[in-house]
Write a protein that holds these residues in place. Structure first.
Motif, PDB file in Angstrom:
ATOM      1  N   PRO A   1      22.690   8.613  -1.340  1.00  0.00           N
ATOM      2  CA  PRO A   1      22.287   9.445  -2.480  1.00  0.00           C
ATOM      3  C   PRO A   1      23.494  10.150  -3.086  1.00  0.00           C
ATOM      4  CG  PRO A   1      20.750   9.742  -0.658  1.00  0.00           C
ATOM      5  CD  PRO A   1      21.892   8.914  -0.130  1.00  0.00           C
ATOM      6  N   SER A   2      23.542  10.220  -4.409  1.00  0.00           N
ATOM      7  CA  SER A   2      24.765  10.754  -5.033  1.00  0.00           C
ATOM      8  C   SER A   2      24.532  11.518  -6.337  1.00  0.00           C
ATOM      9  CB  SER A   2      25.737   9.605  -5.318  1.00  0.00           C
ATOM     10  OG  SER A   2      25.132   8.659  -6.176  1.00  0.00           O
ATOM     11  N   THR A   3      23.274  11.703  -6.752  1.00  0.00           N
ATOM     12  CA  THR A   3      23.030  12.392  -8.026  1.00  0.00           C
ATOM     13  C   THR A   3      23.473  13.854  -7.928  1.00  0.00           C
ATOM     14  OG1 THR A   3      21.121  10.979  -8.456  1.00  0.00           O
ATOM     15  CG2 THR A   3      21.279  13.005  -9.750  1.00  0.00           C
ATOM     16  N   PRO A   4      24.385  14.307  -8.801  1.00  0.00           N
ATOM     17  CA  PRO A   4      24.837  15.705  -8.757  1.00  0.00           C
ATOM     18  C   PRO A   4      23.682  16.657  -9.069  1.00  0.00           C
ATOM     19  CG  PRO A   4      26.285  14.361 -10.146  1.00  0.00           C
ATOM     20  CD  PRO A   4      25.061  13.543  -9.855  1.00  0.00           C
ATOM     21  N   LEU A   5      23.728  17.841  -8.457  1.00  0.00           N
ATOM     22  CA  LEU A   5      22.655  18.820  -8.622  1.00  0.00           C
ATOM     23  C   LEU A   5      22.438  19.183 -10.086  1.00  0.00           C
ATOM     24  CD1 LEU A   5      20.615  20.671  -7.217  1.00  0.00           C
ATOM     25  CD2 LEU A   5      22.416  22.383  -7.010  1.00  0.00           C
TER      26      LEU A   5
ATOM     27  N   LEU B   1       0.858  -1.188   0.000  1.00  0.00           N
ATOM     28  CA  LEU B   1       0.000   0.000   0.000  1.00  0.00           C
ATOM     29  C   LEU B   1       0.892   1.235   0.000  1.00  0.00           C
ATOM     30  CD1 LEU B   1      -2.661   1.622   0.366  1.00  0.00           C
ATOM     31  CD2 LEU B   1      -2.436   1.237   2.839  1.00  0.00           C
ATOM     32  N   VAL B   2       0.679   2.103  -0.980  1.00  0.00           N
ATOM     33  CA  VAL B   2       1.418   3.372  -1.050  1.00  0.00           C
ATOM     34  C   VAL B   2       0.408   4.504  -0.955  1.00  0.00           C
ATOM     35  CG1 VAL B   2       2.956   4.845  -2.409  1.00  0.00           C
ATOM     36  CG2 VAL B   2       3.220   2.351  -2.497  1.00  0.00           C
ATOM     37  N   THR B   3       0.438   5.246   0.152  1.00  0.00           N
ATOM     38  CA  THR B   3      -0.439   6.418   0.251  1.00  0.00           C
ATOM     39  C   THR B   3       0.308   7.627  -0.315  1.00  0.00           C
ATOM     40  OG1 THR B   3       0.260   7.196   2.438  1.00  0.00           O
ATOM     41  CG2 THR B   3      -1.392   5.433   2.378  1.00  0.00           C
ATOM     42  N   GLY B   4      -0.462   8.564  -0.865  1.00  0.00           N
ATOM     43  CA  GLY B   4       0.166   9.671  -1.580  1.00  0.00           C
ATOM     44  C   GLY B   4       0.734   9.202  -2.902  1.00  0.00           C
ATOM     45  N   ALA B   5       0.047   8.242  -3.528  1.00  0.00           N
ATOM     46  CA  ALA B   5       0.589   7.577  -4.726  1.00  0.00           C
ATOM     47  C   ALA B   5       0.616   8.479  -5.959  1.00  0.00           C
ATOM     48  CB  ALA B   5      -0.223   6.317  -5.036  1.00  0.00           C
ATOM     49  N   ALA B   6      -0.170   9.549  -5.950  1.00  0.00           N
ATOM     50  CA  ALA B   6      -0.122  10.497  -7.066  1.00  0.00           C
ATOM     51  C   ALA B   6       0.819  11.653  -6.756  1.00  0.00           C
ATOM     52  CB  ALA B   6      -1.517  11.036  -7.372  1.00  0.00           C
ATOM     53  N   GLY B   7       1.433  11.612  -5.585  1.00  0.00           N
ATOM     54  CA  GLY B   7       2.387  12.643  -5.200  1.00  0.00           C
ATOM     55  C   GLY B   7       3.732  12.441  -5.871  1.00  0.00           C
ATOM     56  N   PHE B   8       4.632  13.360  -5.613  1.00  0.00           N
ATOM     57  CA  PHE B   8       5.938  13.359  -6.281  1.00  0.00           C
ATOM     58  C   PHE B   8       6.746  12.103  -5.944  1.00  0.00           C
ATOM     59  CE2 PHE B   8      10.312  15.628  -6.306  1.00  0.00           C
ATOM     60  CZ  PHE B   8      10.594  15.130  -7.566  1.00  0.00           C
TER      61      PHE B   8
ATOM     62  N   ASN C   1      16.971  34.770   2.821  1.00  0.00           N
ATOM     63  CA  ASN C   1      18.165  34.912   3.659  1.00  0.00           C
ATOM     64  C   ASN C   1      19.328  35.486   2.844  1.00  0.00           C
ATOM     65  OD1 ASN C   1      19.389  34.787   6.177  1.00  0.00           O
ATOM     66  ND2 ASN C   1      20.253  32.755   5.801  1.00  0.00           N
ATOM     67  N   TYR C   2      18.965  36.351   1.880  1.00  0.00           N
ATOM     68  CA  TYR C   2      19.953  37.027   1.021  1.00  0.00           C
ATOM     69  C   TYR C   2      20.881  36.030   0.309  1.00  0.00           C
ATOM     70  CZ  TYR C   2      18.181  40.773   3.927  1.00  0.00           C
ATOM     71  OH  TYR C   2      17.332  41.632   4.588  1.00  0.00           O
ATOM     72  N   GLY C   3      20.334  34.848   0.034  1.00  0.00           N
ATOM     73  CA  GLY C   3      21.104  33.832  -0.692  1.00  0.00           C
ATOM     74  C   GLY C   3      22.006  32.996   0.187  1.00  0.00           C
ATOM     75  N   ASN C   4      21.938  33.217   1.513  1.00  0.00           N
ATOM     76  CA  ASN C   4      22.846  32.500   2.409  1.00  0.00           C
ATOM     77  C   ASN C   4      22.271  31.189   2.946  1.00  0.00           C
ATOM     78  OD1 ASN C   4      24.931  34.428   2.265  1.00  0.00           O
ATOM     79  ND2 ASN C   4      23.784  35.771   3.633  1.00  0.00           N
ATOM     80  N   CYS C   5      21.138  30.760   2.417  1.00  0.00           N
ATOM     81  CA  CYS C   5      20.595  29.455   2.801  1.00  0.00           C
ATOM     82  C   CYS C   5      21.387  28.349   2.114  1.00  0.00           C
ATOM     83  CB  CYS C   5      19.127  29.344   2.371  1.00  0.00           C
ATOM     84  SG  CYS C   5      17.998  30.248   3.429  1.00  0.00           S
ATOM     85  N   LYS C   6      21.509  27.238   2.796  1.00  0.00           N
ATOM     86  CA  LYS C   6      22.100  26.045   2.177  1.00  0.00           C
ATOM     87  C   LYS C   6      21.092  24.906   2.288  1.00  0.00           C
ATOM     88  CE  LYS C   6      27.059  26.586   2.183  1.00  0.00           C
ATOM     89  NZ  LYS C   6      28.319  25.879   2.455  1.00  0.00           N
ATOM     90  N   ARG C   7      20.940  24.158   1.203  1.00  0.00           N
ATOM     91  CA  ARG C   7      19.984  23.063   1.187  1.00  0.00           C
ATOM     92  C   ARG C   7      20.646  21.797   0.687  1.00  0.00           C
ATOM     93  NH1 ARG C   7      17.714  25.627   4.078  1.00  0.00           N
ATOM     94  NH2 ARG C   7      15.639  26.588   4.077  1.00  0.00           N
ATOM     95  N   ASP C   8      20.263  20.690   1.328  1.00  0.00           N
ATOM     96  CA  ASP C   8      20.735  19.373   0.903  1.00  0.00           C
ATOM     97  C   ASP C   8      19.759  18.861  -0.153  1.00  0.00           C
ATOM     98  OD1 ASP C   8      22.492  17.313   0.979  1.00  0.00           O
ATOM     99  OD2 ASP C   8      22.094  16.708   3.031  1.00  0.00           O
ATOM    100  N   PHE C   9      19.916  19.298  -1.389  1.00  0.00           N
ATOM    101  CA  PHE C   9      19.001  18.917  -2.467  1.00  0.00           C
ATOM    102  C   PHE C   9      19.196  17.441  -2.817  1.00  0.00           C
ATOM    103  CE2 PHE C   9      19.657  23.496  -3.047  1.00  0.00           C
ATOM    104  CZ  PHE C   9      18.343  23.936  -3.092  1.00  0.00           C
ATOM    105  N   THR C  10      18.099  16.692  -2.790  1.00  0.00           N
ATOM    106  CA  THR C  10      18.179  15.245  -3.019  1.00  0.00           C
ATOM    107  C   THR C  10      17.317  14.874  -4.214  1.00  0.00           C
ATOM    108  OG1 THR C  10      18.260  15.069  -0.599  1.00  0.00           O
ATOM    109  CG2 THR C  10      18.144  13.016  -1.854  1.00  0.00           C
ATOM    110  N   TYR C  11      17.932  14.272  -5.225  1.00  0.00           N
ATOM    111  CA  TYR C  11      17.200  13.910  -6.442  1.00  0.00           C
ATOM    112  C   TYR C  11      16.215  12.785  -6.154  1.00  0.00           C
ATOM    113  CZ  TYR C  11      16.316  13.023 -11.377  1.00  0.00           C
ATOM    114  OH  TYR C  11      15.705  12.872 -12.592  1.00  0.00           O
ATOM    115  N   VAL C  12      15.049  12.870  -6.771  1.00  0.00           N
ATOM    116  CA  VAL C  12      13.950  11.955  -6.424  1.00  0.00           C
ATOM    117  C   VAL C  12      14.310  10.480  -6.617  1.00  0.00           C
ATOM    118  CG1 VAL C  12      12.838  12.114  -8.710  1.00  0.00           C
ATOM    119  CG2 VAL C  12      11.453  11.589  -6.653  1.00  0.00           C
TER     120      VAL C  12
ATOM    121  N   TYR D   1      13.829  16.951  -5.185  1.00  0.00           N
ATOM    122  CA  TYR D   1      13.561  17.675  -6.437  1.00  0.00           C
ATOM    123  C   TYR D   1      13.675  16.720  -7.618  1.00  0.00           C
ATOM    124  CZ  TYR D   1      18.488  17.565  -7.759  1.00  0.00           C
ATOM    125  OH  TYR D   1      19.732  17.133  -8.139  1.00  0.00           O
ATOM    126  N   GLY D   2      13.179  17.165  -8.777  1.00  0.00           N
ATOM    127  CA  GLY D   2      13.279  16.355  -9.990  1.00  0.00           C
ATOM    128  C   GLY D   2      12.114  16.614 -10.925  1.00  0.00           C
ATOM    129  N   PRO D   3      12.048  15.884 -12.056  1.00  0.00           N
ATOM    130  CA  PRO D   3      10.962  16.055 -13.029  1.00  0.00           C
ATOM    131  C   PRO D   3       9.594  15.772 -12.392  1.00  0.00           C
ATOM    132  CG  PRO D   3      12.728  14.695 -13.933  1.00  0.00           C
ATOM    133  CD  PRO D   3      13.027  14.869 -12.481  1.00  0.00           C
TER     134      PRO D   3
END
Length: 357
Positions: free
Chosen positions: A336-340, A8-15, A228-239, A201-203
């Motif tokens: 996880p290792s997909t480059p941004l 069972l997968v709930t949120g199955a139409a989600g990203f 934050n004037y561009g000073n935020c850092k995020r750990d972007f993870t490819y889907v 993130y991703g398609p």
């Protein structure tokens, strides 16, 4: 006789949910997948419909598997109980949730309904799956979030860190999920694993996420605001990395053990799934711009500087997210290792095709 595993997968139409279903059909067939989603209009429903079309096409290719989609609400207890009674899932992956930090400030009701009441309904259904000596649910996997780390100053974030300082209602509901799961794991011996996702993130992603929203605004000639004037850092993870992590985790439930008191030790785990490589928001925007140009989403002479504005931090946001994924690597041999740039390139190509721009 081979009995198909039922998931069972709930949120199955989600990203994340839709990408997980596609991967399970591809790699685990024959399998029976029950998908639940309420198809709400928090963001453009046509993207959710597109994802379901992709799943239907994949299910048709894997005719030895079964894909059953149910439109319904996680907060509908009678519906959840009926799904469990009718299909008796062995694995439950709860990805349905009201997402987003800023939306939780303006529409808190949605978070209580989906993230608390809905999750409680899943836990209760898992509990009663063992009634009358039935085998029941073998593993409950559920989405938590990097937001639970709140205003923690120590980085990278570790699952050993104390996370009692949420800075948004969304984060508080996700921490509540972990607490509820722990209690139910202890009381009813339900193997459960929480996964703290880091900026996925991703398609065909969520339009409320920065990379998608920036693209929409730039295309419309509007100004993008960089917090934050561009000073935020995020750990972007490819889907795809998130999905691979979920797939590995769901097939390895925490072991049921008995403690010295003769009572069950909670078969309970929590892992981070993140890229362990936080990117500065300004660098992220630069790469996104380059990939939007490359894909032909924006014209070659687009004036990006005229459409950028540096602004202060928003309520509920945190300056940095950074995952310590050592336990995930240790237990599952995966990181996880997909480059941004690679991930944003795939997003830009999908965007060009989906919106025909």
């Amino acid at each position: 006789m081979y009995i198909m595993q039922t998931i069972l997968v709930t949120g199955a139409a989600g990203f994340i949910g839709s990408n997980l279903v596609l991967e399970l059909l591809r790699s685990l067939s024959p399998v029976q997948i029950i998908g639940l989603d309420n198809m709400n209009d928090y963001y453009d429903v046509s993207i959710k419909e597109y994802r379901l079309e992709q799943i239907a096409a994949s299910a048709a290719e894997h005719s030895d598997s079964q894909w059953i989609f149910i439109k319904g609400n996680l907060a509908d207890k009678a519906l959840i109980d009926k799904i469990f009674a009718d299909y008796k899932p062995e694995i439950v992956v709860n990805l349905a949730a009201q997402a987003g930090v800023r939306y939780s400030i303006t529409n808190p009701d949605a978070y209580i309904e989906s993230n608390l009441i809905g999750f409680y309904n899943i836990l209760e259904a898992c509990r009663h799956s063992y009634d009358n000596g039935a085998k029941g649910v073998e593993h409950l996997v559920y989405a938590s979030s990097s937001s639970v780390y709140g205003s923690n100053k120590k980085v990278p974030y570790s699952t050993d860190d104390k996370v009692d300082n949420p800075v948004s209602l969304y984060a508080a509901t996700k921490k509540s999920n972990e607490l509820l799961a722990h209690a139910y794991s202890k009381l009813y011996n339900i193997p459960s694993t929480g996964l703290r996702f880091f900026t996925v993130y991703g398609p065909a992603g969520r339009p409320d996420m920065a990379y998608f929203g920036f693209t929409n605004k730039l295309l419309a000639g509007k100004t993008i605001e960089i917090f934050n004037y561009g000073n935020c850092k995020r750990d972007f993870t490819y889907v795809d990395d998130i999905v691979e992590g979920v797939k590995r985790v769901m097939q390895a439930p925490p072991e049921r053990k008995v403690g010295e008191d003769g009572l069950p030790l909670p078969p309970y785990k929590v892992y981070n799934i993140g890229n362990s490589h936080p990117e500065n928001l300004l660098d992220f925007v630069t790469i996104l711009q380059e990939e939007l140009l490359r894909a032909g989403v924006l014209p070659a002479d687009y004036d990006f500087e005229a459409h950028k504005k540096l602004v202060p931090m928003q309520p509920g946001d945190v300056p940095v997210t950074y995952a310590d994924t050592t336990p995930l690597e240790r237990d599952f041999g995966f990181k996880p290792s997909t480059p941004l740039r690679e991930g944003l390139r795939k997003f830009a190509e999908w965007y060009k095709k989906f919106y025909n721009c």
